[in-house]
Write a protein that holds these residues in place. Sequence first.
Motif, PDB file in Angstrom:
ATOM      1  N   SER A 292      44.562  42.958  26.917  1.00  0.00           N
ATOM      2  CA  SER A 292      44.542  41.791  26.022  1.00  0.00           C
ATOM      3  C   SER A 292      43.229  41.030  26.639  1.00  0.00           C
ATOM      4  CB  SER A 292      45.949  41.132  25.939  1.00  0.00           C
ATOM      5  OG  SER A 292      46.191  40.412  27.248  1.00  0.00           O
ATOM      6  N   ASP A 293      42.911  40.223  25.721  1.00  0.00           N
ATOM      7  CA  ASP A 293      41.833  39.190  26.065  1.00  0.00           C
ATOM      8  C   ASP A 293      41.982  38.041  25.242  1.00  0.00           C
ATOM      9  OD1 ASP A 293      39.528  39.193  24.388  1.00  0.00           O
ATOM     10  OD2 ASP A 293      39.817  41.364  24.999  1.00  0.00           O
TER      11      ASP A 293
ATOM     12  N   GLU B 214      42.135  37.474  30.997  1.00  0.00           N
ATOM     13  CA  GLU B 214      42.227  38.847  30.814  1.00  0.00           C
ATOM     14  C   GLU B 214      43.517  39.256  31.383  1.00  0.00           C
ATOM     15  OE1 GLU B 214      39.747  40.640  29.212  1.00  0.00           O
ATOM     16  OE2 GLU B 214      38.060  39.615  29.591  1.00  0.00           O
TER      17      GLU B 214
ATOM     18  N   VAL C 260      37.782  32.956  28.810  1.00  0.00           N
ATOM     19  CA  VAL C 260      38.650  34.051  28.427  1.00  0.00           C
ATOM     20  C   VAL C 260      39.648  34.238  29.507  1.00  0.00           C
ATOM     21  CG1 VAL C 260      37.151  36.038  29.197  1.00  0.00           C
ATOM     22  CG2 VAL C 260      38.518  36.487  27.300  1.00  0.00           C
TER      23      VAL C 260
ATOM     24  N   ASP D   9      45.414  42.934  31.719  1.00  0.00           N
ATOM     25  CA  ASP D   9      45.600  44.423  31.677  1.00  0.00           C
ATOM     26  C   ASP D   9      46.644  45.189  32.433  1.00  0.00           C
ATOM     27  OD1 ASP D   9      42.986  43.959  30.461  1.00  0.00           O
ATOM     28  OD2 ASP D   9      41.762  44.728  32.066  1.00  0.00           O
TER      29      ASP D   9
ATOM     30  N   ALA E 120      35.060  38.222  34.845  1.00  0.00           N
ATOM     31  CA  ALA E 120      36.265  37.405  35.156  1.00  0.00           C
ATOM     32  C   ALA E 120      36.608  37.616  36.575  1.00  0.00           C
ATOM     33  CB  ALA E 120      37.544  37.864  34.436  1.00  0.00           C
TER      34      ALA E 120
ATOM     35  N   LYS F  63      33.880  43.423  31.386  1.00  0.00           N
ATOM     36  CA  LYS F  63      34.151  44.438  30.150  1.00  0.00           C
ATOM     37  C   LYS F  63      32.889  44.211  29.384  1.00  0.00           C
ATOM     38  CE  LYS F  63      39.252  43.665  29.670  1.00  0.00           C
ATOM     39  NZ  LYS F  63      40.372  43.554  28.666  1.00  0.00           N
TER      40      LYS F  63
ATOM     41  N   ARG G 106      35.319  49.267  31.381  1.00  0.00           N
ATOM     42  CA  ARG G 106      36.221  48.194  32.041  1.00  0.00           C
ATOM     43  C   ARG G 106      35.798  48.664  33.594  1.00  0.00           C
ATOM     44  NH1 ARG G 106      41.771  48.815  32.044  1.00  0.00           N
ATOM     45  NH2 ARG G 106      41.632  50.783  30.723  1.00  0.00           N
TER      46      ARG G 106
ATOM     47  N   HIS H  76      32.072  40.499  29.356  1.00  0.00           N
ATOM     48  CA  HIS H  76      33.083  39.598  29.900  1.00  0.00           C
ATOM     49  C   HIS H  76      32.920  39.726  31.515  1.00  0.00           C
ATOM     50  CE1 HIS H  76      36.305  39.861  26.431  1.00  0.00           C
ATOM     51  NE2 HIS H  76      34.775  40.046  25.936  1.00  0.00           N
TER      52      HIS H  76
ATOM     53  N   ALA I 223      33.137  34.853  28.604  1.00  0.00           N
ATOM     54  CA  ALA I 223      32.772  36.019  27.421  1.00  0.00           C
ATOM     55  C   ALA I 223      31.940  35.698  26.606  1.00  0.00           C
ATOM     56  CB  ALA I 223      34.034  36.503  26.718  1.00  0.00           C
TER      57      ALA I 223
ATOM     58  N   PHE J  67      42.416  35.893  19.995  1.00  0.00           N
ATOM     59  CA  PHE J  67      42.688  36.974  21.119  1.00  0.00           C
ATOM     60  C   PHE J  67      42.835  38.470  20.559  1.00  0.00           C
ATOM     61  CE2 PHE J  67      46.925  35.777  19.128  1.00  0.00           C
ATOM     62  CZ  PHE J  67      47.348  37.012  19.121  1.00  0.00           C
TER      63      PHE J  67
END
Length: 495
Positions: free
Chosen positions: A294-295, A318, A316, A320, A357, A397, A415, A355, A337, A259
């Motif tokens: 974070s991811d 995410e 993944v 945020d 999601a 991302k 992002r 990425h 990802a 991560f």
Amino acid sequence: MQLAVSQSDETSEQEKADGEITFSVMPKPQESGGFLHENDGKKHYLTAVGLVAFYNVFLCSWNRYVGGRDWAKVGPNEWNRFWEREMSWDKDWYWTNFVLHPYQGSFYYMGARASNLNKLESFALTVLGSASWEYLCETNAPSKNDMVYTTVGAFPVGEMLYRLSLEGDEISSLLGFALNPTRLWTQLFTRQKPLGTSGHIHELSLKLPMGTAFAHVNLIDYDGDYDETEMYPIFVSPELYVVYNDPYRHDSNDPYSQFSLSFKAGAGKGSGNGADCAFAELDKNLYYNIRILSDGMMFARELDRGENKDTSIGMVMEYDFDWHSYYLLTSLAPGFAFKQRITNEDDSTFEYQTHLAAILLGTSDFYYYRRYFDEKYSEDAKGLSAPYNYTIGFETKLLAKYKKKDGSNIGVNFRGYAMYDFYDQLQYLENGERGTQLGWEFIGITSFSAELALNKKVRIGLEDELYTKYGIYHNIDDVFQVMNSTSVYAKIQAK
């Protein structure tokens, strides 16, 4: 629970069936003397459940008797047939809903993990802890958004802090406890340190930026032609960045065995405009920015894409959180990802990630984070409005960096969010109906950076970040926002 001790990621069939955590380095032996003894791997369910009960009772009692919170004055009225209480969305303080609730849930999760429960069992106990808090420890209606962020949101927070606590032990046991305070409980009752290994930090840096920002908002088709510009003349915004295990060479079924986590907290001089809130004057004069990005890989596969190419692909998660003087933004999004690093003949590298999601639940600011410009849109209109939207949608991302052998580099990060403000919202009512501001919000945050390495550990850099938003709503005015911030910084590259 069995601990795999291997130089590879291969595990036994029994370990795979148990779904237990595996590690790629040898664990350090624990001393058998003294109060603590070697972890036997047995699951301590009573310790984990006891922590959840104690934590909820303690937190509720503190808020009731010390904090004097009316919502904590629970009793038979709340406990009688509690399962029949209807859930709803709440409009609590942004920091409470989207940072403190995931952190609260992480206590349930980390306590279970430190009691040797596996991830699925720990998550189940987190759901139990969150539900018991919502139904038994508050007079408020059980909150839909809290149940999501205190459970699903607590998984990435809890697993990252659990692993980083083991890394922190290498520096100081106090740091290990600070990252995972539930160890005060679990080690007292089990007399064992949590299972795990250290030595997984792939990258660690501290950035110290100083900069300025310019912002603009425009309400499209607004009768008063609302068009406002703001200036944040100076701010400082330290940022800690950690990468756990190599993201480009990772092959594992172990969730969050790889991560990245970034934490930024900034302060400076405000723009003179602020939120219509209890601290309106402070909000006008203070610039603030708290950002947690974070991811983590839920699972990953390393691909053979040719010589000098390290490639990983997988699922993944995410998480945020962006709380800025100018805007609000959160997302909790599972997705996929693709990550690749190309090493050139001169030992320079080019690395990039993509990425994509789906946002399980997110939020965005409601019209310029509560700047007052008309009673129709103000926070207190009809007494039932709130400063943010709950959203679903999509997130992407894109990261790219070219790095020379000495550490000097240039990079670009993007992002992007496509967020739908779904029905049953709280912040704007018309004719007694809720959620009439249905619409889409498109948000992009792009940053460009360049760093010069002075030596192996110290770098200086320049960064420019552009935030843009376009909101298209059902029956209220569309909105356009833009902010540009530029900063110079020193960076300590610890690893």
